[in-house]
Design an enzyme around this catalytic site. Structure first.
Site, PDB file in Angstrom:
ATOM      1  N   GLU A  90       0.798  -1.241   0.000  1.00 46.62           N
ATOM      2  CA  GLU A  90       0.000   0.000   0.000  1.00 46.62           C
ATOM      3  C   GLU A  90       0.827   1.286   0.000  1.00 46.62           C
ATOM      4  OE1 GLU A  90      -2.833  -0.537   3.217  1.00 46.62           O
ATOM      5  OE2 GLU A  90      -3.459  -2.474   2.430  1.00 46.62           O
ATOM      6  N   GLU A 112      -6.168 -11.041  -0.762  1.00 46.85           N
ATOM      7  CA  GLU A 112      -7.113 -10.402   0.165  1.00 46.85           C
ATOM      8  C   GLU A 112      -8.516 -10.295  -0.418  1.00 46.85           C
ATOM      9  OE1 GLU A 112      -5.505  -6.983   2.165  1.00 46.85           O
ATOM     10  OE2 GLU A 112      -3.445  -7.624   1.834  1.00 46.85           O
TER      11      GLU A 112
HETATM   12  O1  9MR Z   1      -7.506  -8.170   8.412  1.00 47.54           O
HETATM   13  C1  9MR Z   1      -6.558  -7.365   9.095  1.00 47.54           C
HETATM   14  C2  9MR Z   1      -7.119  -6.889  10.412  1.00 47.54           C
HETATM   15  O2  9MR Z   1      -7.301  -7.970  11.283  1.00 47.54           O
HETATM   16  C3  9MR Z   1      -6.181  -5.871  11.023  1.00 47.54           C
HETATM   17  O3  9MR Z   1      -6.769  -5.325  12.191  1.00 47.54           O
HETATM   18  C4  9MR Z   1      -5.892  -4.772  10.022  1.00 47.54           C
HETATM   19  C5  9MR Z   1      -4.903  -3.756  10.555  1.00 47.54           C
HETATM   20  O4  9MR Z   1      -3.633  -4.263  10.562  1.00 47.54           O
HETATM   21  O5  9MR Z   1      -5.345  -5.323   8.842  1.00 47.54           O
HETATM   22  C6  9MR Z   1      -6.225  -6.185   8.196  1.00 47.54           C
HETATM   23  O6  9MR Z   1      -5.628  -6.660   7.001  1.00 47.54           O
HETATM   24  C7  9MR Z   1      -5.291  -5.665   6.032  1.00 47.54           C
HETATM   25  C8  9MR Z   1      -4.080  -6.129   5.289  1.00 47.54           C
HETATM   26  O7  9MR Z   1      -3.041  -6.413   6.168  1.00 47.54           O
HETATM   27  C9  9MR Z   1      -3.625  -5.111   4.257  1.00 47.54           C
HETATM   28  N1  9MR Z   1      -4.707  -4.742   3.391  1.00 47.54           N
HETATM   29  C10 9MR Z   1      -5.959  -4.369   4.007  1.00 47.54           C
HETATM   30  C11 9MR Z   1      -6.382  -5.467   4.981  1.00 47.54           C
HETATM   31  C12 9MR Z   1      -7.741  -5.148   5.577  1.00 47.54           C
HETATM   32  O8  9MR Z   1      -7.633  -3.982   6.357  1.00 47.54           O
END
Ligand code: 9MR
Length: 381
Positions: free
Chosen positions: A167, A272
């Site tokens: 990102e 994802e």
């Molecule tokens: O699914 C993840 C969630 O449990 C966490 O709280 C969050 C913050 O770190 O991240 C989520 O996963 C993210 C991923 O690492 C990167 N892309 C977006 C995902 C959804 O927020």
């Protein structure tokens, strides 16, 4: 015969076709019918899921059984992010990540590392000195190198592919204003890939981002990867995070991005993946986790269950998406869901806490939803 029916009954037919009994052609066809997502997509792409802490600790047996049965690649939802694994300068919390990697090895799965450099969930200490002042460029580069060498080095030969940078772009295509960019400058991108390559020369190295279907962001990602390639930096793939809605993005936009990234000569991965069908409190699209809303009435419409009409819409959406992925199976190496069953999806709490969300292929009781069957049909063609 529906795929789910065949999935349940194929073993019986198989039994009936052995020994003294001969099979009719329809029985033989049933024998060859894939009985899992990974089997249905075999030879086309890997199919995966992100694992949470309970799953890697074996505390959620039903989910673990599904993971072993259905998927051949795994991603760590949170345990390999910089904050959780490296909470303080000289403190590493390897245990959950070790368990995750061991699970991948024991089950012979293509094991992903997520993620080495990200603005979110970066621990506070990494950007400041003991007095709390922002560190200089050299110090941050050194810390980044140490982190990557330690983490990617520890799992060398065990983690097959790394989301090296996650990102780094805004939706308008500009570079996201992060501490990494502010302190190191644009070169942080290149450096992250170089350090990862040094730590594990055999691992595949990826750039991963959400909303890459947006034309401006697509162009920017193409530019970012091209820039790295021109500098001789190895980039093996682009991960298109599939945090999609029920009616956006268009298949045309997703397809244009699959083609654009494949044209760079790199692997395309749908990472994802989940489909959000809950009402949208703003016009938000994507997965900016900083964008949250206070709970409001009317925004949790399926708290008691999903109406059939909405279930059907979700099924159609998944069918459309996987027909597209199947069409581009020569470019796509992996499709990974962001979770296993609806129960634990991050979308139950984002962008609004405490909602009941239905974004995945398995319901809260770990049962396959009609969308599962639609995906099986689409990838089995
Ligand atoms: O699914 C993840 C969630 O449990 C966490 O709280 C969050 C913050 O770190 O991240 C989520 O996963 C993210 C991923 O690492 C990167 N892309 C977006 C995902 C959804 O927020």
């Amino acid at each position: 015969m529906s795929v789910f029916y065949k999935k349940r009954f194929a073993p019986l037919l198989l039994l009936a076709c052995t020994g003294a009994y001969s099979c009719s052609s329809s029985e033989q066809a049933a024998e060859e019918t894939p009985t899992s997502l990974k089997e249905a997509a075999e030879g086309d792409f890997y199919i995966g899921a992100a694992l949470n802490y309970d799953q890697v600790y074996g505390r959620e047996e039903e989910a673990v059984a599904l993971i072993k049965e259905e998927f051949n690649t795994i991603s760590p939802e949170n345990m390999l992010k910089m904050g959780p694994i490296h909470p303080e300068q000289n403190v590493y919390n390897f245990e959950p990540a070790d368990k995750y990697v061991a699970f991948g090895e024991e089950n012979d799965m293509f094991t992903i590392g997520h993620t080495l450099v990200w603005h979110s969930q970066a621990p506070d200490w990494i950007f400041v000195d003991k007095e709390g002042n922002t560190v200089g460029r050299d110090t941050l580069l050194q810390r980044m190198e140490d982190h990557i060498a330690t983490v990617a080095g520890r799992y060398k030969g065990k983690i097959d592919g790394w989301d090296v940078v996650n990102e780094a772009l805004e939706d308008d295509g500009s570079l996201r204003q992060t501490k990494w960019l502010e302190i190191i400058g644009e070169e942080y991108l290149q450096k992250a890939f170089e350090f990862a390559k040094e730590a594990d020369p055999e691992a595949e190295l990826y750039y991963n981002d959400y909303s890459l279907w947006k034309p401006a962001k697509r162009e920017a990602a193409v530019h970012l990867v091209k820039n790295l390639q021109e500098k001789g930096i190895q980039v093996d793939g682009v991960g298109m995070q599939g945090h999609y809605g029920i009616d956006y993005p268009s298949l045309e936009d997703i397809e244009a991005s699959i083609n654009a990234f494949a044209d760079l000569g790199v692997k395309v991965m749908i990472t994802e993946l989940d489909v959000d069908l809950l009402p949208n409190p703003s016009n938000r699209q994507g997965a900016d986790i900083a964008m949250t809303f206070e709970p409001q009435e009317g925004f949790n419409p399926y708290a008691e269950g999903l109406p059939d009409s909405v279930q059907q819409k979700l099924t159609r959406r998944y069918a459309d998406l996987f027909e597209l992925f199947h069409k581009h199976r020569d470019k796509i190496s992996r499709v990974t869901f962001w979770g296993v069953a609806d129960k634990h999806s991050w979308l139950n709490d984002w962008p609004m806490e405490g909602r009941r969300s239905y974004p995945l292929l398995f319901d809260r009781d770990y049962q396959p939803k009609p969308a599962y069957e639609a995906v099986m049909e689409a990838v089995s063609e």
